[in-house]
Design a protein around this motif. Structure first.
Motif, PDB file in Angstrom:
ATOM      1  N   PRO B  92       0.824  -1.210   0.000  1.00 24.23           N
ATOM      2  CA  PRO B  92       0.000   0.000   0.000  1.00 24.23           C
ATOM      3  C   PRO B  92       0.855   1.257   0.000  1.00 24.23           C
ATOM      4  CG  PRO B  92       0.128  -0.904   2.181  1.00 24.23           C
ATOM      5  CD  PRO B  92       0.851  -1.869   1.278  1.00 24.23           C
ATOM      6  N   ILE B  93       0.245   2.378  -0.258  1.00 20.61           N
ATOM      7  CA  ILE B  93       0.966   3.633  -0.315  1.00 20.61           C
ATOM      8  C   ILE B  93       1.434   4.066   1.071  1.00 20.61           C
ATOM      9  CG2 ILE B  93      -1.017   5.156  -0.047  1.00 20.61           C
ATOM     10  CD1 ILE B  93       1.884   5.640  -2.543  1.00 20.61           C
ATOM     11  N   LYS B  94       0.678   3.640   2.101  1.00 18.12           N
ATOM     12  CA  LYS B  94       1.067   4.006   3.455  1.00 18.12           C
ATOM     13  C   LYS B  94       2.308   3.247   3.869  1.00 18.12           C
ATOM     14  CE  LYS B  94      -3.581   5.177   5.050  1.00 18.12           C
ATOM     15  NZ  LYS B  94      -4.655   4.834   6.013  1.00 18.12           N
ATOM     16  N   ALA B  95       3.130   3.836   4.664  1.00 15.26           N
ATOM     17  CA  ALA B  95       4.419   3.252   4.998  1.00 15.26           C
ATOM     18  C   ALA B  95       4.313   2.109   5.979  1.00 15.26           C
ATOM     19  CB  ALA B  95       5.338   4.319   5.572  1.00 15.26           C
ATOM     20  N   ALA B  96       3.334   2.147   6.851  1.00 18.21           N
ATOM     21  CA  ALA B  96       3.343   1.228   7.982  1.00 18.21           C
ATOM     22  C   ALA B  96       3.278  -0.227   7.574  1.00 18.21           C
ATOM     23  CB  ALA B  96       2.160   1.542   8.904  1.00 18.21           C
ATOM     24  N   GLY B  97       4.269  -0.974   7.995  1.00 22.85           N
ATOM     25  CA  GLY B  97       4.179  -2.418   7.942  1.00 22.85           C
ATOM     26  C   GLY B  97       4.457  -3.073   6.627  1.00 22.85           C
ATOM     27  N   ASN B  98       4.471  -2.329   5.525  1.00 24.57           N
ATOM     28  CA  ASN B  98       4.751  -2.968   4.243  1.00 24.57           C
ATOM     29  C   ASN B  98       3.829  -4.136   3.966  1.00 24.57           C
ATOM     30  OD1 ASN B  98       6.546  -1.752   2.568  1.00 24.57           O
ATOM     31  ND2 ASN B  98       8.328  -2.849   3.270  1.00 24.57           N
ATOM     32  N   LYS B  99       2.556  -4.002   4.343  1.00 24.22           N
ATOM     33  CA  LYS B  99       1.573  -5.050   4.121  1.00 24.22           C
ATOM     34  C   LYS B  99       1.378  -5.263   2.634  1.00 24.22           C
ATOM     35  CE  LYS B  99      -3.406  -5.805   4.597  1.00 24.22           C
ATOM     36  NZ  LYS B  99      -4.652  -5.262   5.187  1.00 24.22           N
ATOM     37  N   LEU B 100       1.312  -6.519   2.220  1.00 21.73           N
ATOM     38  CA  LEU B 100       1.031  -6.851   0.834  1.00 21.73           C
ATOM     39  C   LEU B 100      -0.451  -7.111   0.640  1.00 21.73           C
ATOM     40  CD1 LEU B 100       3.865  -9.347  -0.177  1.00 21.73           C
ATOM     41  CD2 LEU B 100       3.546  -7.011  -0.974  1.00 21.73           C
ATOM     42  N   THR B 101      -1.025  -6.552  -0.419  1.00 22.78           N
ATOM     43  CA  THR B 101      -2.377  -6.902  -0.833  1.00 22.78           C
ATOM     44  C   THR B 101      -2.264  -7.844  -2.019  1.00 22.78           C
ATOM     45  OG1 THR B 101      -3.272  -4.780  -0.103  1.00 22.78           O
ATOM     46  CG2 THR B 101      -4.580  -6.036  -1.672  1.00 22.78           C
ATOM     47  N   PHE B 102      -2.711  -9.065  -1.845  1.00 16.57           N
ATOM     48  CA  PHE B 102      -2.605 -10.085  -2.871  1.00 16.57           C
ATOM     49  C   PHE B 102      -3.852 -10.153  -3.741  1.00 16.57           C
ATOM     50  CE2 PHE B 102       1.169 -12.598  -2.051  1.00 16.57           C
ATOM     51  CZ  PHE B 102       1.488 -12.309  -0.732  1.00 16.57           C
ATOM     52  N   GLY B 103      -3.652 -10.519  -5.002  1.00 14.66           N
ATOM     53  CA  GLY B 103      -4.758 -10.948  -5.834  1.00 14.66           C
ATOM     54  C   GLY B 103      -5.129 -12.379  -5.464  1.00 14.66           C
ATOM     55  N   GLY B 104      -6.224 -12.868  -6.048  1.00 21.75           N
ATOM     56  CA  GLY B 104      -6.711 -14.199  -5.715  1.00 21.75           C
ATOM     57  C   GLY B 104      -5.876 -15.335  -6.287  1.00 21.75           C
ATOM     58  N   GLY B 105      -4.967 -15.006  -7.211  1.00 22.23           N
ATOM     59  CA  GLY B 105      -4.104 -16.024  -7.788  1.00 22.23           C
ATOM     60  C   GLY B 105      -4.685 -16.663  -9.039  1.00 22.23           C
ATOM     61  N   THR B 106      -3.802 -17.164  -9.891  1.00 22.55           N
ATOM     62  CA  THR B 106      -4.189 -17.961 -11.058  1.00 22.55           C
ATOM     63  C   THR B 106      -3.514 -19.313 -10.929  1.00 22.55           C
ATOM     64  OG1 THR B 106      -4.475 -16.075 -12.558  1.00 22.55           O
ATOM     65  CG2 THR B 106      -4.065 -18.218 -13.562  1.00 22.55           C
ATOM     66  N   ARG B 107      -4.309 -20.370 -10.894  1.00 19.00           N
ATOM     67  CA  ARG B 107      -3.757 -21.733 -10.818  1.00 19.00           C
ATOM     68  C   ARG B 107      -3.508 -22.219 -12.234  1.00 19.00           C
ATOM     69  NH1 ARG B 107      -8.113 -21.784  -7.686  1.00 19.00           N
ATOM     70  NH2 ARG B 107      -9.258 -23.199  -9.037  1.00 19.00           N
ATOM     71  N   VAL B 108      -2.258 -22.495 -12.513  1.00 17.72           N
ATOM     72  CA  VAL B 108      -1.849 -22.921 -13.853  1.00 17.72           C
ATOM     73  C   VAL B 108      -1.485 -24.399 -13.824  1.00 17.72           C
ATOM     74  CG1 VAL B 108      -0.144 -22.628 -15.688  1.00 17.72           C
ATOM     75  CG2 VAL B 108      -1.050 -20.625 -14.488  1.00 17.72           C
ATOM     76  N   LEU B 109      -2.073 -25.147 -14.736  1.00 22.62           N
ATOM     77  CA  LEU B 109      -1.751 -26.564 -14.896  1.00 22.62           C
ATOM     78  C   LEU B 109      -1.278 -26.775 -16.328  1.00 22.62           C
ATOM     79  CD1 LEU B 109      -1.700 -29.496 -13.902  1.00 22.62           C
ATOM     80  CD2 LEU B 109      -4.083 -29.700 -14.664  1.00 22.62           C
ATOM     81  N   VAL B 110      -0.058 -27.260 -16.471  1.00 23.20           N
ATOM     82  CA  VAL B 110       0.508 -27.521 -17.790  1.00 23.20           C
ATOM     83  C   VAL B 110       0.597 -29.025 -17.977  1.00 23.20           C
ATOM     84  CG1 VAL B 110       2.434 -27.133 -19.365  1.00 23.20           C
ATOM     85  CG2 VAL B 110       1.839 -25.394 -17.657  1.00 23.20           C
ATOM     86  N   LYS B 111      -0.112 -29.522 -18.963  1.00 26.24           N
ATOM     87  CA  LYS B 111      -0.135 -30.959 -19.216  1.00 26.24           C
ATOM     88  C   LYS B 111       0.877 -31.333 -20.287  1.00 26.24           C
ATOM     89  CE  LYS B 111      -4.683 -32.357 -17.726  1.00 26.24           C
ATOM     90  NZ  LYS B 111      -5.834 -33.228 -18.071  1.00 26.24           N
TER      91      LYS B 111
END
Lengths: 117, 112
Positions: B92-111
């Motif tokens: 986030p733009i705020k300095a405190a804590g360097n918290k990460l905001t994650f996206g929900g993720g993409t699960r990739v399967l390569v066959k």
């Protein structure tokens, strides 16, 4: 040493047990984090320690109690957990808590897989 | 409030079939965008940091790009070992804590 080491890797505990998760890093990082991750979900922040002091508590229930004994160690004490607390618990660290010092430098441990029965 | 959205949620590819993952973000001020790879039961492994629109980073079959509103992770000629969940995150733009905001993720399967 560029690793964050978490122990144990797996933990099964009853709802009346008391246990602790441990995290250790020797990279000289001064900010350390606990994240909780449920299956198929992204990690969720629980606590942040900056220079061994608790700086963020994301409204985590008191049955989770963090501790930072020194700049290299981070513990998470568990007591009276519920089955819904079963998850992967991740520890991470960054060089510093201040904006700019954490750029691209989040290092995560491999996690502790916790199962509450 | 910072928001990070990833698409698709899941991606099934044949070995050698190139594709792209999307990460769109709404933040008050971009301080960087991180890509991570996560294998089942393991912690996220750092891949890239992008700081400004137009920036590109590459690592083996992966290439990350950044615009003012989104980032793409291109997988070129993937192999089965590229199967993982790919997470993007912003601090986030705020300095405190360097918290990460994650996206929900993409699960990739390569066959194979």
């Amino acid at each position: 040493d560029t690793e964050v080491t978490q122990t144990p890797k797996h933990l099964v505990m009853g709802m009346t047990n008391k246990k602790s998760l441990k995290c250790e890093q020797h990279m000289g990082h001064r900010a350390m984090y606990w994240y909780k991750q449920k299956a198929k979900k992204p990690p969720e922040l629980m606590f942040v320690y900056s220079y061994e002091k608790l700086s963020i508590n994301e409204s985590v229930p008191s049955r989770f109690s963090p501790e930072c004994p020194n700049s290299s160690l981070l513990n998470l004490h568990l007591h009276a957990l519920q089955p819904e607390d079963s998850a992967l618990y991740l520890c991470a660290s960054t060089p510093g808590p201040i904006r700019g010092q954490g750029r691209g430098s989040y290092t995560f441990g491999s996690g502790t897989r916790l199962t509450v029965v | 409030e910072d928001q990070v959205t990833q698409s698709p949620e899941a991606l099934r590819l044949q070995e050698g079939e190139s594709s792209s993952l999307n990460c769109s973000y709404t933040v008050s001020g971009l301080r960087g965008l991180f890509w991570y790879r996560q294998d089942p039961g393991k912690g996220p492994e750092f891949l890239f940091t992008l700081y400004s629109a137009g920036e590109e980073k590459e690592k083996e079959r992966l290439k990350a790009t950044l615009t003012k509103k989104e980032s793409f992770l291109h997988i070129t000629a993937p192999k089965p070992e590229d199967s993982a969940t790919y997470l993007c995150a912003v601090p986030p733009i705020k300095a405190a804590g360097n918290k990460l905001t994650f996206g929900g993720g993409t699960r990739v399967l390569v066959k194979p």
